[in-house]
Design a protein around this motif. Structure first.
Motif, PDB file in Angstrom:
ATOM      1  N   ALA A  63       0.833  -1.211   0.000  1.00 27.04           N
ATOM      2  CA  ALA A  63       0.000   0.000   0.000  1.00 27.04           C
ATOM      3  C   ALA A  63       0.867   1.261   0.000  1.00 27.04           C
ATOM      4  O   ALA A  63       0.605   2.204  -0.765  1.00 27.04           O
ATOM      5  CB  ALA A  63      -0.932  -0.003   1.209  1.00 27.04           C
ATOM      6  N   LEU A  64       1.901   1.282   0.827  1.00 29.13           N
ATOM      7  CA  LEU A  64       2.784   2.451   0.878  1.00 29.13           C
ATOM      8  C   LEU A  64       3.548   2.629  -0.430  1.00 29.13           C
ATOM      9  O   LEU A  64       3.739   3.760  -0.896  1.00 29.13           O
ATOM     10  CB  LEU A  64       3.753   2.343   2.052  1.00 29.13           C
ATOM     11  N   ALA A  65       3.962   1.537  -1.050  1.00 27.25           N
ATOM     12  CA  ALA A  65       4.672   1.633  -2.332  1.00 27.25           C
ATOM     13  C   ALA A  65       3.764   2.196  -3.425  1.00 27.25           C
ATOM     14  O   ALA A  65       4.195   3.039  -4.225  1.00 27.25           O
ATOM     15  CB  ALA A  65       5.203   0.256  -2.737  1.00 27.25           C
ATOM     16  N   VAL A  66       2.518   1.765  -3.448  1.00 29.79           N
ATOM     17  CA  VAL A  66       1.567   2.273  -4.450  1.00 29.79           C
ATOM     18  C   VAL A  66       1.314   3.761  -4.236  1.00 29.79           C
ATOM     19  O   VAL A  66       1.324   4.555  -5.196  1.00 29.79           O
ATOM     20  CB  VAL A  66       0.253   1.459  -4.411  1.00 29.79           C
ATOM     21  N   ILE A  67       1.111   4.161  -3.002  1.00 30.22           N
ATOM     22  CA  ILE A  67       0.877   5.582  -2.707  1.00 30.22           C
ATOM     23  C   ILE A  67       2.102   6.413  -3.090  1.00 30.22           C
ATOM     24  O   ILE A  67       1.975   7.470  -3.718  1.00 30.22           O
ATOM     25  CB  ILE A  67       0.514   5.774  -1.221  1.00 30.22           C
ATOM     26  N   ALA A  68       3.295   5.938  -2.743  1.00 29.23           N
ATOM     27  CA  ALA A  68       4.518   6.671  -3.088  1.00 29.23           C
ATOM     28  C   ALA A  68       4.666   6.783  -4.607  1.00 29.23           C
ATOM     29  O   ALA A  68       5.055   7.844  -5.121  1.00 29.23           O
ATOM     30  CB  ALA A  68       5.738   5.983  -2.484  1.00 29.23           C
ATOM     31  N   TYR A  69       4.338   5.724  -5.314  1.00 25.31           N
ATOM     32  CA  TYR A  69       4.410   5.755  -6.780  1.00 25.31           C
ATOM     33  C   TYR A  69       3.491   6.838  -7.340  1.00 25.31           C
ATOM     34  O   TYR A  69       3.893   7.620  -8.199  1.00 25.31           O
ATOM     35  CB  TYR A  69       4.040   4.385  -7.352  1.00 25.31           C
ATOM     36  N   PHE A  70       2.264   6.895  -6.838  1.00 17.50           N
ATOM     37  CA  PHE A  70       1.332   7.924  -7.315  1.00 17.50           C
ATOM     38  C   PHE A  70       1.825   9.332  -6.971  1.00 17.50           C
ATOM     39  O   PHE A  70       1.589  10.276  -7.717  1.00 17.50           O
ATOM     40  CB  PHE A  70      -0.061   7.710  -6.745  1.00 17.50           C
ATOM     41  N   LEU A  71       2.525   9.469  -5.853  1.00 13.10           N
ATOM     42  CA  LEU A  71       3.019  10.787  -5.459  1.00 13.10           C
ATOM     43  C   LEU A  71       4.211  11.256  -6.292  1.00 13.10           C
ATOM     44  O   LEU A  71       4.466  12.450  -6.372  1.00 13.10           O
ATOM     45  CB  LEU A  71       3.381  10.802  -3.971  1.00 13.10           C
ATOM     46  N   ILE A  72       4.941  10.324  -6.909  1.00 13.40           N
ATOM     47  CA  ILE A  72       6.070  10.753  -7.737  1.00 13.40           C
ATOM     48  C   ILE A  72       5.665  10.984  -9.188  1.00 13.40           C
ATOM     49  O   ILE A  72       6.444  11.543  -9.956  1.00 13.40           O
ATOM     50  CB  ILE A  72       7.261   9.771  -7.668  1.00 13.40           C
ATOM     51  N   LEU A  73       4.452  10.586  -9.562  1.00 16.80           N
ATOM     52  CA  LEU A  73       3.968  10.876 -10.913  1.00 16.80           C
ATOM     53  C   LEU A  73       3.752  12.387 -11.054  1.00 16.80           C
ATOM     54  O   LEU A  73       3.407  13.058 -10.088  1.00 16.80           O
ATOM     55  CB  LEU A  73       2.673  10.125 -11.188  1.00 16.80           C
ATOM     56  N   PRO A  74       3.904  12.930 -12.266  1.00 17.37           N
ATOM     57  CA  PRO A  74       3.826  14.385 -12.440  1.00 17.37           C
ATOM     58  C   PRO A  74       2.414  14.951 -12.591  1.00 17.37           C
ATOM     59  O   PRO A  74       2.226  15.971 -13.215  1.00 17.37           O
ATOM     60  CB  PRO A  74       4.637  14.602 -13.730  1.00 17.37           C
ATOM     61  N   SER A  75       1.435  14.318 -12.012  1.00 16.84           N
ATOM     62  CA  SER A  75       0.046  14.783 -12.138  1.00 16.84           C
ATOM     63  C   SER A  75      -0.404  15.492 -10.862  1.00 16.84           C
ATOM     64  O   SER A  75      -0.543  14.856  -9.809  1.00 16.84           O
ATOM     65  CB  SER A  75      -0.885  13.599 -12.422  1.00 16.84           C
ATOM     66  N   ILE A  76      -0.640  16.787 -10.960  1.00 10.99           N
ATOM     67  CA  ILE A  76      -1.112  17.558  -9.800  1.00 10.99           C
ATOM     68  C   ILE A  76      -2.483  17.054  -9.351  1.00 10.99           C
ATOM     69  O   ILE A  76      -2.746  16.924  -8.149  1.00 10.99           O
ATOM     70  CB  ILE A  76      -1.172  19.064 -10.131  1.00 10.99           C
ATOM     71  N   THR A  77      -3.346  16.736 -10.303  1.00  8.36           N
ATOM     72  CA  THR A  77      -4.682  16.232  -9.961  1.00  8.36           C
ATOM     73  C   THR A  77      -4.572  14.949  -9.149  1.00  8.36           C
ATOM     74  O   THR A  77      -5.252  14.786  -8.129  1.00  8.36           O
ATOM     75  CB  THR A  77      -5.508  15.972 -11.233  1.00  8.36           C
ATOM     76  N   LEU A  78      -3.707  14.053  -9.581  1.00  4.55           N
ATOM     77  CA  LEU A  78      -3.507  12.802  -8.854  1.00  4.55           C
ATOM     78  C   LEU A  78      -2.939  13.067  -7.467  1.00  4.55           C
ATOM     79  O   LEU A  78      -3.347  12.448  -6.487  1.00  4.55           O
ATOM     80  CB  LEU A  78      -2.569  11.880  -9.643  1.00  4.55           C
ATOM     81  N   HIS A  79      -2.049  14.022  -7.349  1.00  7.23           N
ATOM     82  CA  HIS A  79      -1.474  14.370  -6.041  1.00  7.23           C
ATOM     83  C   HIS A  79      -2.545  14.890  -5.085  1.00  7.23           C
ATOM     84  O   HIS A  79      -2.530  14.568  -3.897  1.00  7.23           O
ATOM     85  CB  HIS A  79      -0.377  15.418  -6.187  1.00  7.23           C
ATOM     86  N   VAL A  80      -3.467  15.691  -5.604  1.00  5.13           N
ATOM     87  CA  VAL A  80      -4.545  16.220  -4.763  1.00  5.13           C
ATOM     88  C   VAL A  80      -5.434  15.078  -4.287  1.00  5.13           C
ATOM     89  O   VAL A  80      -5.798  15.011  -3.105  1.00  5.13           O
ATOM     90  CB  VAL A  80      -5.364  17.288  -5.521  1.00  5.13           C
ATOM     91  N   ILE A  81      -5.764  14.162  -5.182  1.00  9.18           N
ATOM     92  CA  ILE A  81      -6.608  13.017  -4.815  1.00  9.18           C
ATOM     93  C   ILE A  81      -5.903  12.154  -3.773  1.00  9.18           C
ATOM     94  O   ILE A  81      -6.480  11.784  -2.747  1.00  9.18           O
ATOM     95  CB  ILE A  81      -6.980  12.187  -6.056  1.00  9.18           C
ATOM     96  N   VAL A  82      -4.634  11.835  -4.027  1.00 10.61           N
ATOM     97  CA  VAL A  82      -3.876  11.011  -3.078  1.00 10.61           C
ATOM     98  C   VAL A  82      -3.693  11.751  -1.756  1.00 10.61           C
ATOM     99  O   VAL A  82      -3.778  11.148  -0.680  1.00 10.61           O
ATOM    100  CB  VAL A  82      -2.519  10.577  -3.684  1.00 10.61           C
ATOM    101  N   GLY A  83      -3.476  13.066  -1.816  1.00 11.42           N
ATOM    102  CA  GLY A  83      -3.367  13.855  -0.588  1.00 11.42           C
ATOM    103  C   GLY A  83      -4.630  13.773   0.251  1.00 11.42           C
ATOM    104  O   GLY A  83      -4.578  13.608   1.466  1.00 11.42           O
ATOM    105  N   PHE A  84      -5.779  13.863  -0.413  1.00 14.12           N
ATOM    106  CA  PHE A  84      -7.060  13.730   0.291  1.00 14.12           C
ATOM    107  C   PHE A  84      -7.186  12.341   0.913  1.00 14.12           C
ATOM    108  O   PHE A  84      -7.591  12.201   2.078  1.00 14.12           O
ATOM    109  CB  PHE A  84      -8.222  13.994  -0.665  1.00 14.12           C
ATOM    110  N   ILE A  85      -6.818  11.314   0.145  1.00 12.37           N
ATOM    111  CA  ILE A  85      -6.875   9.937   0.667  1.00 12.37           C
ATOM    112  C   ILE A  85      -5.943   9.789   1.867  1.00 12.37           C
ATOM    113  O   ILE A  85      -6.294   9.134   2.860  1.00 12.37           O
ATOM    114  CB  ILE A  85      -6.538   8.927  -0.449  1.00 12.37           C
ATOM    115  N   LEU A  86      -4.761  10.392   1.789  1.00 20.99           N
ATOM    116  CA  LEU A  86      -3.827  10.329   2.923  1.00 20.99           C
ATOM    117  C   LEU A  86      -4.403  10.995   4.163  1.00 20.99           C
ATOM    118  O   LEU A  86      -4.279  10.465   5.276  1.00 20.99           O
ATOM    119  CB  LEU A  86      -2.493  10.975   2.557  1.00 20.99           C
ATOM    120  N   ILE A  87      -5.032  12.149   3.992  1.00 18.38           N
ATOM    121  CA  ILE A  87      -5.620  12.854   5.141  1.00 18.38           C
ATOM    122  C   ILE A  87      -6.714  11.999   5.789  1.00 18.38           C
ATOM    123  O   ILE A  87      -6.746  11.833   7.015  1.00 18.38           O
ATOM    124  CB  ILE A  87      -6.153  14.234   4.722  1.00 18.38           C
TER     125      ILE A  87
END
Length: 107
Positions: A63-87
């Motif tokens: 789970a942590l590896a998948v989240i980290a992978y999404f965070l290193i992708l260059p998509s701001i939209t994806l970062h916002v979604i993952v950030g919300f999921i993290l919160i």
């Protein structure tokens, strides 16, 4: 702004990762208390196959590896979604870890 957001997303990830480690420890200890069981049916199934500790370590590492992978992708939209999921995950796991420690104290 980009650097500020980058620091925040990795701080959220780090806090989430720390809660995952605390969840592994607290769940492992809480399961030693009579009457305490894993509430997640998927994890309970994996516990029966692999044992609690290996199942939790592998599942949370994936789970942590998948989240980290999404965070290193260059998509701001994806970062916002993952950030919300993290919160949401941080609040959820803080509650779960607290419940586990309460169960440990009941021993």
């Amino acid at each position: 702004m980009v650097e500020y957001y980058s620091v925040i997303k990795w701080m959220l990830f780090t806090l989430f990762a720390i809660l995952q480690v605390l969840d592994i420890y607290s769940t492992h200890e809480a399961l030693k208390t009579p009457g305490v069981y894993e509430a997640n049916p998927i994890m309970r199934y994996l516990f029966n196959i692999f044992g609690p500790l290996p199942a939790m370590i592998v599942a949370k590492t994936i789970a942590l590896a998948v989240i980290a992978y999404f965070l290193i992708l260059p998509s701001i939209t994806l970062h916002v979604i993952v950030g919300f999921i993290l919160i949401v995950g941080i609040f959820a796991y803080a509650y779960i870890v607290d419940k586990n420690f309460c169960n440990i104290q009941r021993k």
